[in-house]
Each structure stands twice: as structure tokens, then as C-alpha cells.
Design a protein around this motif. Sequence first.
Motif, short mmCIF file in Angstrom:
data_model
loop_
_atom_site.label_atom_id
_atom_site.label_comp_id
_atom_site.label_asym_id
_atom_site.label_seq_id
_atom_site.Cartn_x
_atom_site.Cartn_y
_atom_site.Cartn_z
N VAL A 130 -24.08 42.24 -1.87
CA VAL A 130 -23.65 41.64 -0.58
C VAL A 130 -21.91 40.97 -1.00
N VAL A 131 -20.99 41.65 -0.25
CA VAL A 131 -19.67 41.33 -0.52
C VAL A 131 -19.33 40.27 0.45
N GLN A 132 -18.91 38.98 -0.18
CA GLN A 132 -18.59 37.91 0.72
C GLN A 132 -16.84 37.91 0.90
N PHE A 133 -16.53 37.38 2.03
CA PHE A 133 -15.10 37.37 2.25
C PHE A 133 -14.73 36.19 3.01
N ARG A 134 -13.50 35.73 3.27
CA ARG A 134 -13.23 34.54 3.90
C ARG A 134 -12.10 35.19 5.00
#
Length: 106
Positions: free
Chosen positions: A57-61
Motif C-alpha cells: 500500500v502506498v501512503q501519501f499526505r
Amino acid sequence: MAGRIHGFLGGVLMTSSLAYLTAYEFKSKQNTISKSLLESSNLIEHRNDPIEHKSNVVQFRTRDGINETVKDIWNEEVIRGVNWLYSINLTNYGKVLIDKIAGSVN
């Protein structure tokens, strides 16, 4: 006589301070080296253990608003401009300019 006593006590204070700081540095370095050795030992002991797979899973803000994004872009451009200014070799340009002026005078 009082000057000698003050000088002696000042020397004792300075010497004891240096000895304390040296012992403190040795102790702090000893803890760092000990931790590194323990980590290396753990890596060697557990080298054949199965590898735990992590999620893909790619996390981004995201930003709250466009103002922060614009500020970041502005800061990036300012930093890029300052880095460009620092990259200019003014010494080399000065030498070239002096050589040209000296050549035109002769």
C-alpha cells in the motif's frame, strides 16, 4: 599567597572538569558501540529467519489547502536560485576579466 591558592583551585577545577567531560564522552561512546554490536549480533543470529512481507500500500499526505502547496513551490524555487548563485565561480570570472583588461591595456 592568596593568588597562588586561587590559581591552584582554578587548576584543580579545570582539570577535574576536563576529566569529568572525558569520562562522560567515553561512557556515551561506549553505549553507542555496545548498541551497534548488539544490532550486528542480532542480525547474524537471525539471518536465516523468514522474511516478513510488507504491504504494498502506498501512503501519501495531502495539504489542507493550496496556500501551503504554493509556499512549498516558492521555497523550492528560492532554494534553487540560491544554489545557482552559490555555484557561480566568481574567482574564475574575475581572472578572465582582469586578463581581458590587461590585454586591452597593452
